[in-house]
Design a protein around this motif. Structure first.
Motif, short mmCIF file in Angstrom:
data_model
loop_
_atom_site.label_atom_id
_atom_site.label_comp_id
_atom_site.label_asym_id
_atom_site.label_seq_id
_atom_site.Cartn_x
_atom_site.Cartn_y
_atom_site.Cartn_z
N VAL A 1 1.54 16.60 11.04
CA VAL A 1 1.45 15.51 9.89
C VAL A 1 -0.24 15.34 9.88
O VAL A 1 -0.83 15.25 10.56
N ARG A 2 -0.41 15.35 8.41
CA ARG A 2 -1.88 15.34 7.96
C ARG A 2 -1.70 14.36 6.70
O ARG A 2 -0.98 14.29 5.87
N ASP A 3 -2.85 13.25 6.69
CA ASP A 3 -2.68 12.67 5.38
C ASP A 3 -3.26 13.28 4.16
O ASP A 3 -4.18 14.04 4.38
N CYS A 4 -2.51 13.16 3.20
CA CYS A 4 -2.88 14.04 1.97
C CYS A 4 -4.21 13.70 1.37
O CYS A 4 -4.86 14.51 1.04
N LYS A 5 -4.84 12.80 1.63
CA LYS A 5 -6.37 12.46 1.09
C LYS A 5 -7.30 13.44 1.90
O LYS A 5 -8.28 13.60 1.48
N ASP A 6 -6.84 13.66 3.27
CA ASP A 6 -7.75 14.76 4.06
C ASP A 6 -7.45 16.28 3.64
O ASP A 6 -8.13 17.27 4.02
N ILE A 7 -6.37 16.62 2.70
CA ILE A 7 -6.13 17.80 2.52
C ILE A 7 -7.15 18.78 1.56
O ILE A 7 -7.68 19.75 1.50
N PRO A 8 -7.81 18.13 0.40
CA PRO A 8 -8.71 18.82 -0.48
C PRO A 8 -9.86 19.26 0.29
O PRO A 8 -10.43 18.49 0.90
N GLY A 9 -10.21 20.46 0.01
CA GLY A 9 -11.41 21.18 0.61
C GLY A 9 -10.85 21.61 1.85
O GLY A 9 -11.78 22.69 2.60
N SER A 10 -9.66 21.31 2.49
CA SER A 10 -9.40 21.93 3.81
C SER A 10 -8.87 23.44 3.72
O SER A 10 -8.76 24.03 4.65
N GLY A 11 -8.39 24.10 2.62
CA GLY A 11 -7.89 25.28 2.51
C GLY A 11 -6.31 25.03 2.73
O GLY A 11 -5.67 26.16 2.34
N ASN B 1 0.61 -1.19 0.22
CA ASN B 1 0.04 0.04 -0.13
C ASN B 1 0.96 1.13 0.00
O ASN B 1 1.92 1.43 0.58
N LYS B 2 0.41 2.20 -0.46
CA LYS B 2 1.06 3.56 -0.77
C LYS B 2 0.29 4.54 0.12
O LYS B 2 -1.02 4.50 0.27
N ARG B 3 0.89 5.62 0.87
CA ARG B 3 0.04 6.42 1.59
C ARG B 3 0.90 7.91 1.37
O ARG B 3 2.13 7.81 1.59
N ASP B 4 0.30 9.02 1.03
CA ASP B 4 1.08 10.27 0.96
C ASP B 4 0.68 10.89 2.04
O ASP B 4 -0.43 11.23 2.88
N TRP B 5 1.56 11.79 2.92
CA TRP B 5 1.63 12.38 4.01
C TRP B 5 2.14 13.91 3.68
O TRP B 5 3.08 13.99 2.99
N ALA B 6 1.36 14.83 4.41
CA ALA B 6 1.79 16.39 4.30
C ALA B 6 2.43 16.40 5.57
O ALA B 6 1.74 16.09 6.88
N VAL B 7 3.58 16.88 5.78
CA VAL B 7 4.34 17.13 7.17
C VAL B 7 4.71 18.81 7.11
O VAL B 7 5.28 19.48 6.31
N PHE B 8 4.16 19.58 8.17
CA PHE B 8 4.32 21.18 8.22
C PHE B 8 5.29 21.27 9.21
O PHE B 8 4.90 20.74 10.23
N ALA B 9 6.33 21.87 8.72
CA ALA B 9 7.40 22.32 9.89
C ALA B 9 7.28 23.70 10.30
O ALA B 9 7.24 24.49 9.32
N GLY B 10 7.36 23.72 11.51
CA GLY B 10 7.00 25.19 12.00
C GLY B 10 8.45 25.71 12.36
O GLY B 10 9.56 25.11 12.52
N PRO B 11 8.29 27.13 12.60
CA PRO B 11 9.55 27.73 13.01
C PRO B 11 10.16 27.66 14.24
O PRO B 11 11.12 27.75 14.62
N ASP B 12 9.22 26.84 15.11
CA ASP B 12 9.68 26.42 16.40
C ASP B 12 10.31 24.92 16.78
O ASP B 12 10.52 24.31 17.61
N GLY B 13 10.33 24.44 15.19
CA GLY B 13 10.82 22.94 15.30
C GLY B 13 9.90 22.07 15.36
O GLY B 13 10.18 20.78 15.32
#
Length: 135
Positions: free
Chosen positions: A107-117, A91-103
């Motif tokens: 992490v969000r599943d990319c399939k949850d991104i559409p429609g989220s802004g 199985n494949k899964r795409d992850w979005a990883v958001f790195a903040g200025p505080d280190g």
């Protein structure tokens, strides 16, 4: 007399509420906060970026056996967005990883991104090198 002065000051104050700023007044520059960790991610080769993203995914409570593709997506507010494609061989899964200025990392599943802004999980810049260790 005192009531008249109070009414006059109130009228002046209310009159100033609807005034717009002059057209020649420049907007305040946006302040962008960046952290050293965000900058370091951009300097990593593919293998080391995969290690860093995999660690963020595991720290968030998810699994990622092997990263087959990853890269920089873009900036979102004061966060840098990265994408990692994970596989367990079946199985494949795409992850979005958001790195903040505080280190920090979110992490969000990319399939949850559409429609989220949030930005689309589409890699704009890939690191140099291979995501697999040299044998």
């Amino acid at each position: 007399m005192r009531t008249c002065l109070t009414l006059a000051f109130t009228a002046l104050a209310l009159g100033a509420c609807n005034q717009q700023k002059p057209a020649n007044q420049a907007a305040a520059p946006a302040i962008k906060v960046r952290g050293n960790e965000q900058e370091q991610l951009h300097q990593l080769d593919a293998f080391n970026l995969a290690i860093g993203l995999k660690r963020a995914i595991y720290d968030a409570g998810y699994t990622c056996k092997t990263i087959t593709d990853a890269g920089f997506v873009g900036a979102y507010e004061n966060l840098d967005m990265w994408m990692a494609r994970c596989t367990d061989g079946k199985n494949k899964r795409d992850w979005a990883v958001f790195a903040g200025p505080d280190g920090s990392a979110q992490v969000r599943d990319c399939k949850d991104i559409p429609g989220s802004g949030l930005p689309e999980c589409a890699i704009k810049q890939r690191p140099k090198g291979s995501f697999h260790a040299m044998k």
